[in-house]
Design an enzyme around this catalytic site. Structure first.
Site, PDB file in Angstrom:
ATOM      1  N   LYS A   1      44.423  56.983  36.904  1.00 57.80           N
ATOM      2  CA  LYS A   1      45.179  56.287  38.087  1.00 57.80           C
ATOM      3  C   LYS A   1      46.045  54.831  37.597  1.00 57.80           C
ATOM      4  O   LYS A   1      45.764  54.573  36.536  1.00 57.80           O
ATOM      5  CB  LYS A   1      43.984  56.110  39.117  1.00 57.80           C
ATOM      6  CG  LYS A   1      43.114  55.124  38.890  1.00 57.80           C
ATOM      7  CD  LYS A   1      41.970  55.170  39.640  1.00 57.80           C
ATOM      8  CE  LYS A   1      40.782  54.057  38.952  1.00 57.80           C
ATOM      9  NZ  LYS A   1      40.132  53.437  40.214  1.00 57.80           N
TER      10      LYS A   1
ATOM     11  N   TYR B   1      57.967  24.686  36.348  1.00 61.95           N
ATOM     12  CA  TYR B   1      57.850  24.297  37.407  1.00 61.95           C
ATOM     13  C   TYR B   1      56.520  23.361  37.637  1.00 61.95           C
ATOM     14  O   TYR B   1      55.597  23.538  36.985  1.00 61.95           O
ATOM     15  CB  TYR B   1      57.374  25.361  38.488  1.00 61.95           C
ATOM     16  CG  TYR B   1      58.739  26.375  38.707  1.00 61.95           C
ATOM     17  CD1 TYR B   1      59.877  25.904  39.271  1.00 61.95           C
ATOM     18  CD2 TYR B   1      58.831  27.473  38.164  1.00 61.95           C
ATOM     19  CE1 TYR B   1      60.922  26.800  39.500  1.00 61.95           C
ATOM     20  CE2 TYR B   1      59.808  28.533  38.309  1.00 61.95           C
ATOM     21  CZ  TYR B   1      61.035  28.255  38.972  1.00 61.95           C
ATOM     22  OH  TYR B   1      62.006  29.019  39.075  1.00 61.95           O
TER      23      TYR B   1
END
Ligand SMILES: Cc1ncc(COP(=O)(O)O)c(C=O)c1O
Length: 404
Positions: free
Chosen positions: A57, A283
């Site tokens: 998956k 940042y």
């Protein structure tokens, strides 16, 4: 996902000379030989006659479902497990005809596809069973279902006390064949008592089913942790996921079986600059250089799967040496303080996890330093990162989710 044949023997993306249209700026290397070895070891651990259902998956935990499935099936897996119908259909489209079990709940609009593509579908309530039965009846076919029982995971699954009512209703679903019963373990890594209680619960449900005339051909319980920690009976099928990729998923899982990590996450250095003390990086200006140093900017950020929380704690490898990640990880780029190194240049390869020379950063180190689990680290590799498949040490092919 698009696939490119890549027959450049010896043109390893790990060499900086291959910076170019094919691979820059970031990529995930997936070693197919290691996947093959891991599958064979897991199959041996499961024991004779026990089938391996390979959990593929979420694009095989980020590694690419079609390619991983193919290798798994060639090396002893007999079934595949996916989360939803779209994932199952993609595998059918890639030509795989093996049994595929869908673990999630399908939308009503997807029921036809389950029947047409002969998928095994999980059921866990009567509403779903009846919808599927009606769709199968309309198509004049039968559908094989696996009943999921919730013995302690608290997620999907029929509760043991709901079993009688469920079976009363299931008896009027003539187009459904009860092919399997399964449950899932939340603490197979760390609580064998709870896991044994779950197994007891399952056994009594199986007795109940037998009492009502059901001989269930397939019963399965074991994820990687249960298989590797040998948490008791595995029944006829095991369902490893994370271990296929060479990871143990938890520090509490036995290392007795030596798995090989299959993934390496790499990106190019795209800028190198010498900076004076006082220079801030990224940042928030959370890193300020305290001395003259060199900052290497690397072309992968959190959109590619570099965990945001790796900042301040994690390292990268360049030329076989470790350097700290400094400042916040940004969407597309991550910065490393390479100190006084003057041999690092644009185009060099930085390794977030994997090997560089004799140095190695494991997925587990990245998970620990970013406060998450190995599963999330590898599933988090972004769709714009090409998957580069290695076989016999060479690039066998490259798959891209998108072209940019
Ligand atoms: C129902 C079920 N079985 C098996 C697995 C495989 O677990 P692991 O990756 O820990 O082996 C998963 C993974 O989430 C799962 O949801």
């Amino acid at each position: 996902m698009q696939q490119e044949a890549h027959n450049l023997k010896g043109d390893s993306p790990t060499s900086s000379s291959s910076l170019g249209k094919n691979l820059a700026p970031a990529w995930l290397e997936v070693d197919l030989d290691k996947i093959a070895n891991n599958i064979r070891k897991l199959k041996a651990a499961a024991g004779p006659g026990v089938k391996v259902l390979a959990m593929v998956k979420a694009q095989a935990y980020g590694c690419g479902a079609a390619m991983v499935s193919q290798v798994a099936l060639e090396n002893g897996a007999e079934m595949l497990g996916v989360a939803n119908i779209a994932e199952a259909l993609a595998l059918r489209k890639s030509g795989l005809r093996c049994p595929i079990l869908v673990f999630g709940r399908p939308d009503e609009s997807e029921l036809g596809a389950i029947i047409e593509e002969d998928l095994l579908q999980t059921v866990f309530d009567l509403m779903l069973a009846r919808q599927l039965d009606r769709a199968a009846g309309t198509a004049g076919k039968s559908v094989r279902v696996h009943l999921k029982v919730d013995t302690g995971m608290g997620r999907l699954g029929l509760l043991p006390r709901e079993m009688d009512d469920f079976l009363d209703g299931f008896a009027s679903c003539p187009n459904l064949v009860l092919d399997g019963v399964y449950t899932h373990f939340p603490v197979a890594d760390c609580d064998s008592r709870f896991t044994r209680e779950q197994l007891e619960m399952l056994r009594s449900l199986l007795d109940k089913l037998r009492g009502r005339g059901y001989e269930v051909p397939h019963v399965h319980v074991a994820n990687s942790a249960a298989l590797l920690n040998r948490c008791g009976e595995t029944f006829g099928i095991v369902r490893p996921g994370i271990s296929i990729y060479g990871l143990y998923g938890s520090p509490l899982v036995s290392r007795e079986i030596n798995l090989e990590e299959v993934v390496s996450f790499k990106a190019r250095v795209v800028h190198v600059k010498k900076v004076p003390p006082g220079t801030s990086v990224s940042y928030g200006r959370e890193f300020i250089a305290l001395r003259d140093t060199t900052i290497a900017t690397i072309a992968a950020g959190y959109a590619d799967g570099v965990p945001f929380r790796l900042a301040k704690k994690g390292d990268v490898l360049i030329h076989g040496r470790r350097f700290p990640i400094v400042g916040r990880v940004t969407m597309d780029m991550t910065m490393a303080d390479v100190g006084e190194s003057n041999d690092i240049a644009v185009g060099d390869v930085a390794v977030f996890f994997g090997e560089s020379g004799r140095a190695h950063i494991s997925v587990s180190e990245v998970a620990e330093k970013s406060g998450t689990i190995e599963h999330e680290v590898i599933c988090g590799i972004g769709p714009r990162v090409p998957r580069v498949y290695l076989k016999d040490g060479n690039v066998a092919c490259i798959q891209r989710y998108t072209f940019g």
